[in-house]
Design a protein around this motif. Structure first.
Motif, PDB file in Angstrom:
ATOM      1  N   VAL A 189      -8.483  -9.074   5.084  1.00 62.57           N
ATOM      2  CA  VAL A 189      -8.428  -8.878   3.638  1.00 62.57           C
ATOM      3  C   VAL A 189      -9.108 -10.094   3.014  1.00 62.57           C
ATOM      4  O   VAL A 189      -8.780 -11.230   3.338  1.00 62.57           O
ATOM      5  N   THR A 190     -10.079  -9.841   2.147  1.00 62.75           N
ATOM      6  CA  THR A 190     -10.836 -10.932   1.518  1.00 62.75           C
ATOM      7  C   THR A 190     -10.579 -10.949   0.017  1.00 62.75           C
ATOM      8  O   THR A 190     -10.196  -9.937  -0.563  1.00 62.75           O
TER       9      THR A 190
ATOM     10  N   LEU B 168      -4.303  -9.404  -2.926  1.00 56.89           N
ATOM     11  CA  LEU B 168      -5.265  -9.710  -1.869  1.00 56.89           C
ATOM     12  C   LEU B 168      -4.857 -10.915  -1.038  1.00 56.89           C
ATOM     13  O   LEU B 168      -5.216 -11.002   0.136  1.00 56.89           O
ATOM     14  N   GLU B 169      -4.127 -11.838  -1.624  1.00 51.76           N
ATOM     15  CA  GLU B 169      -3.719 -13.027  -0.881  1.00 51.76           C
ATOM     16  C   GLU B 169      -2.362 -12.879  -0.198  1.00 51.76           C
ATOM     17  O   GLU B 169      -2.011 -13.677   0.661  1.00 51.76           O
TER      18      GLU B 169
ATOM     19  N   HIS C  81     -16.459  -1.322   2.443  1.00 48.05           N
ATOM     20  CA  HIS C  81     -15.187  -1.210   1.727  1.00 48.05           C
ATOM     21  C   HIS C  81     -14.065  -1.177   2.766  1.00 48.05           C
ATOM     22  O   HIS C  81     -14.108  -0.399   3.723  1.00 48.05           O
ATOM     23  N   SER C  82     -13.064  -2.002   2.579  1.00 48.25           N
ATOM     24  CA  SER C  82     -12.001  -2.180   3.559  1.00 48.25           C
ATOM     25  C   SER C  82     -11.343  -0.880   4.003  1.00 48.25           C
ATOM     26  O   SER C  82     -11.077  -0.689   5.189  1.00 48.25           O
ATOM     27  N   VAL C  83     -11.070   0.021   3.061  1.00 47.42           N
ATOM     28  CA  VAL C  83     -10.392   1.266   3.414  1.00 47.42           C
ATOM     29  C   VAL C  83     -11.345   2.220   4.124  1.00 47.42           C
ATOM     30  O   VAL C  83     -10.992   2.824   5.148  1.00 47.42           O
TER      31      VAL C  83
ATOM     32  N   SER D 141     -17.207 -15.831  -1.247  1.00 48.61           N
ATOM     33  CA  SER D 141     -17.757 -16.379   0.000  1.00 48.61           C
ATOM     34  C   SER D 141     -17.133 -15.728   1.229  1.00 48.61           C
ATOM     35  O   SER D 141     -17.813 -15.513   2.236  1.00 48.61           O
ATOM     36  N   ASP D 142     -15.846 -15.395   1.166  1.00 48.42           N
ATOM     37  CA  ASP D 142     -15.187 -14.733   2.294  1.00 48.42           C
ATOM     38  C   ASP D 142     -15.666 -13.290   2.444  1.00 48.42           C
ATOM     39  O   ASP D 142     -15.830 -12.796   3.559  1.00 48.42           O
ATOM     40  N   VAL D 143     -15.880 -12.612   1.320  1.00 46.70           N
ATOM     41  CA  VAL D 143     -16.407 -11.244   1.361  1.00 46.70           C
ATOM     42  C   VAL D 143     -17.770 -11.259   2.042  1.00 46.70           C
ATOM     43  O   VAL D 143     -18.050 -10.445   2.934  1.00 46.70           O
TER      44      VAL D 143
END
Length: 191
Positions: free
Chosen positions: A58-59, A172-173, A49-51, A63-65
């Motif tokens: 940031v994904t 996210l983008e 998890h990013s945090v 596929s990026d995750v």
């Protein structure tokens, strides 16, 4: 159900890496529940998890995750939906509205999934990632989600979306780092 089984821009299970991972996770499974459990536990436990990990980039796309091994709850839910759909299991996206702090404003969305189990119907699962105070599990028919709603302004939004909410994708983008997203978490107004 077809819309919960198709690939799309953000639930891009038609990419080679996502397809290969979905197939690998289903190997040896003897039931639909085994496949769902394997996909759920992979995203919950193997994708950071990013945090929690202060992890970039940031994904948003599944596929990026998978490629970067990290994502916010929203992005992790995109990957879980992709893995399930790749295995022919209908999966959608759900959201909770939660307090950012311990209680009260500001509020934000929390992303999770719903999977259609033949013996249960729609069943919510939360692959956010466990940590002290968070213990999400796959134990149908009982839902074991990461967070409970505690106040009137917090709630589980009842819809099951086939695609991510635009406000989630935009967030996210729009930002480049995990802390920029954390400072600008998406929310919706309740009616």
């Amino acid at each position: 159900m077809q819309r919960y089984l198709t690939a799309s821009t953000y639930i891009d299970f038609d990419t080679p890496d996502v397809l290969a991972t979905a197939r690998r996770l289903a190997e040896g499974a003897t039931s639909e529940a085994d496949v769902v459990r394997a996909c759920f536990e992979f995203v919950r436990d193997a994708i950071r998890h990013s945090v929690d990990f202060k992890a970039n980039p940031v994904t948003c796309k599944a596929s990026d995750v998978l490629r970067h091994g990290t994502g916010y709850c929203y992005a992790k839910s995109h990957l879980l939906a992709a893995l399930l759909r790749a295995n022919g299991i209908p999966a959608g996206l759900c959201y909770q509205r939660l307090s950012v702090g311990d209680s009260g404003a500001p509020y934000c969305l929390h992303g999770l999934n719903a999977v259609y189990l033949k013996d249960v119907g729609w069943y919510r699962i939360d692959a956010r990632g466990n940590k002290p105070g968070v213990d999400a599990r796959f134990e149908p028919p009982v839902e074991k989600l990461a967070f409970a709603t505690r106040t009137r302004e917090e709630r589980m939004l009842p819809e099951i979306w086939a695609e991510p909410l635009p406000v989630v994708v935009e967030t996210l983008e729009c930002y480049d780092t995990w802390d920029q997203v954390l400072a600008n978490l998406p929310d919706v107004e309740l009616l």
